[in-house]
Write a protein that holds these residues in place. Structure first.
Motif, short mmCIF file in Angstrom:
data_model
loop_
_atom_site.label_atom_id
_atom_site.label_comp_id
_atom_site.label_asym_id
_atom_site.label_seq_id
_atom_site.Cartn_x
_atom_site.Cartn_y
_atom_site.Cartn_z
N ASP A 196 37.98 34.85 64.09
CA ASP A 196 38.02 35.96 63.14
C ASP A 196 37.04 35.75 62.00
O ASP A 196 36.37 36.69 61.54
CB ASP A 196 39.43 36.12 62.59
CG ASP A 196 40.39 36.72 63.60
OD1 ASP A 196 39.92 37.30 64.60
OD2 ASP A 196 41.62 36.59 63.41
N ALA A 197 36.94 34.50 61.53
CA ALA A 197 36.00 34.22 60.44
C ALA A 197 34.56 34.42 60.88
O ALA A 197 33.73 34.97 60.14
CB ALA A 197 36.20 32.78 59.95
N VAL A 198 34.25 34.01 62.10
CA VAL A 198 32.89 34.19 62.61
C VAL A 198 32.59 35.67 62.78
O VAL A 198 31.50 36.14 62.42
CB VAL A 198 32.71 33.43 63.94
CG1 VAL A 198 31.38 33.80 64.60
CG2 VAL A 198 32.76 31.92 63.69
N ARG A 199 33.56 36.43 63.28
CA ARG A 199 33.35 37.87 63.44
C ARG A 199 33.07 38.52 62.09
O ARG A 199 32.15 39.34 61.96
CB ARG A 199 34.57 38.52 64.09
CG ARG A 199 34.37 40.02 64.39
CD ARG A 199 35.66 40.69 64.83
NE ARG A 199 36.59 40.76 63.72
CZ ARG A 199 37.86 40.34 63.77
NH1 ARG A 199 38.33 39.80 64.87
NH2 ARG A 199 38.65 40.45 62.71
N GLU A 200 33.84 38.16 61.08
CA GLU A 200 33.62 38.74 59.76
C GLU A 200 32.25 38.36 59.20
O GLU A 200 31.56 39.19 58.60
CB GLU A 200 34.72 38.26 58.81
CG GLU A 200 36.10 38.84 59.11
CD GLU A 200 37.19 38.27 58.22
OE1 GLU A 200 36.82 37.54 57.26
OE2 GLU A 200 38.37 38.55 58.47
N GLY A 201 31.86 37.10 59.41
CA GLY A 201 30.55 36.68 58.95
C GLY A 201 29.42 37.41 59.64
O GLY A 201 28.43 37.81 59.00
N LEU A 202 29.55 37.59 60.95
CA LEU A 202 28.51 38.30 61.70
C LEU A 202 28.44 39.77 61.30
O LEU A 202 27.34 40.32 61.15
CB LEU A 202 28.78 38.17 63.21
CG LEU A 202 28.65 36.77 63.80
CD1 LEU A 202 29.07 36.79 65.27
CD2 LEU A 202 27.23 36.24 63.66
N ASN A 203 29.59 40.38 61.11
CA ASN A 203 29.59 41.78 60.68
C ASN A 203 28.94 41.93 59.31
O ASN A 203 28.19 42.88 59.07
CB ASN A 203 31.02 42.32 60.65
CG ASN A 203 31.60 42.56 62.03
OD1 ASN A 203 30.87 42.57 63.02
ND2 ASN A 203 32.90 42.75 62.11
N GLY A 204 29.23 40.99 58.42
CA GLY A 204 28.61 41.05 57.10
C GLY A 204 27.11 40.87 57.16
O GLY A 204 26.36 41.56 56.46
#
Length: 361
Positions: free
Chosen positions: A312-320
């Motif tokens: 989830d953290a990686v997904r949020e970072g990639l989306n940002g």
């Protein structure tokens, strides 16, 4: 990409494989892992899978992208395969046109030809590759080399040109030969870069552009702005298309993700400080290595541009990152020690985005 487990991927997700070799593993292990990873990427809905040219580095086995891509083409069916990239100044343009024409014949409609201007190695190795010590010549001549390569791919040197009777085969010549049938495909050309030179050239020529955010993060937005600002529509693209390479690793826990990316950061530290590069250390070796304040600063700075943690953290970072840069595509590379950690990372990212085959409900 509409998801079931974590929402929507705002842009296509792809894979950059450096064919990394960790301590205790062989190049054969790395290549076998590449096959597994390409199959995983294909089954889980990643858009494309690229390999990169590097030389004289024990931890990177991708010295011959065309050879690796031929192997991957034999073990996949649908995913796009390509170079991220082939370092054009290291090779004669005709050789590249022949290699990628052959790959296109092996996997029609699935091959990308990404081209870089850097040597992908140190100066001495570049000199050995090019059989010359005039290394600046290759970089300065890059636009001319690129134009020559595209002419070979299209088989359209004008009459009177010294190469007008030379043909890259497989290629268009076979379609203009009596009884021949023209292939509908030709590998699309991408320009790669970590600064403004290739960004401006790609924009001027109307080509897609891939930026190496994973090792030049400070230049990402300026380079993309330069690319978009200099873009001219072409027969290839009506509008800019920018991909960025991102270092990203997901694990089941944040602690495990940190241990894995620390091993990759230690490899970069050795490279940047002129030490023998070696293989990627184990997480235990990386954690046990004492660091000076300056070395720790480098490692912390490097990790600040890596998206790592839980899925989830990686997904949020990639989306940002996609939102900040306006990138049209994200290409993820995981510079970890063990093959299992790399494979697990891409599975977790796919689950987080709900890509096809997600195991989460």
């Amino acid at each position: 990409m509409r998801g079931r487990a974590g929402g929507t991927a705002s842009v296509p997700l792809s894979v950059l494989d450096l064919t990394t070799v960790g301590s205790g593993y062989t190049a054969s292990d790395a290549i076998r892992t590449g096959v597994k990873l390409a199959r995983l990427a294909e089954s889980r809905g990643f858009h494309r899978y690229w390999v990169a040219e590097h030389h004289s580095m024990p931890s990177v086995a991708s010295t011959a992208p065309a050879v690796i891509l031929a192997h991957l083409a034999a073990h996949t069916d649908r995913i796009r395969l390509g170079s991220g990239g082939v370092m054009l100044p290291n090779h004669a343009p005709l050789v590249i046109a022949e290699q990628f024409g052959t790959l296109e014949a092996m996997a029609p409609g699935r091959i990308d030809l990404g081209l870089g201007r850097a040597p992908g190695t140190d100066g001495a190795t570049a000199a050995a590759l090019r059989r010359t010590d005039r290394l600046s010549e290759g970089a300065d001549d890059f636009p001319q080399q690129l134009a020559e390569l595209i002419r070979f791919l299209d088989d359209d040197f004008p009459d009177g040109h010294p190469y007008s009777r030379i043909h890259a085969v497989p290629g268009p010549l076979q379609g203009t030969t009596p009884g021949g049938v023209q292939s509908p495909h030709r590998p699309p050309v991408w320009l790669l870069g970590s600064s403004g030179f290739s960004a401006r050239l790609a924009g001027t020529l109307g080509l897609p552009f891939a930026f190496a955010h994973h090792f030049s993060a400070a230049n990402t937005i300026p380079a993309l702005e330069l690319y978009r600002g200099s873009f001219r529509p072409s027969a290839v693209l009506d509008e800019p298309y920018a991909l960025i390479g991102v270092s990203a690793l997901a694990a089941d826990t944040e602690k495990e993700a940190y241990r894995q990316v620390l091993a990759g950061a230690m490899t970069m530290l050795r490279l940047r400080t002129g030490r023998p590069p070696g293989l990627i250390p184990t997480p235990e070796e990386a954690e046990a290595t004492p660091l000076s304040p300056i070395e720790k600063e480098f490692v912390d700075s490097w990790l600040a541009n890596v998206e790592y943690g839980t899925a989830d953290a990686v997904r949020e970072g990639l989306n940002g990152l996609a939102a900040r840069t306006g990138a049209d595509e994200l290409m993820l590379t995981s510079n970890a020690h063990s093959p299992s950690a790399r494979l697990r990372s891409y599975e977790l990212v796919a689950d987080a985005y709900g890509l096809p085959g997600a195991t989460a409900g």
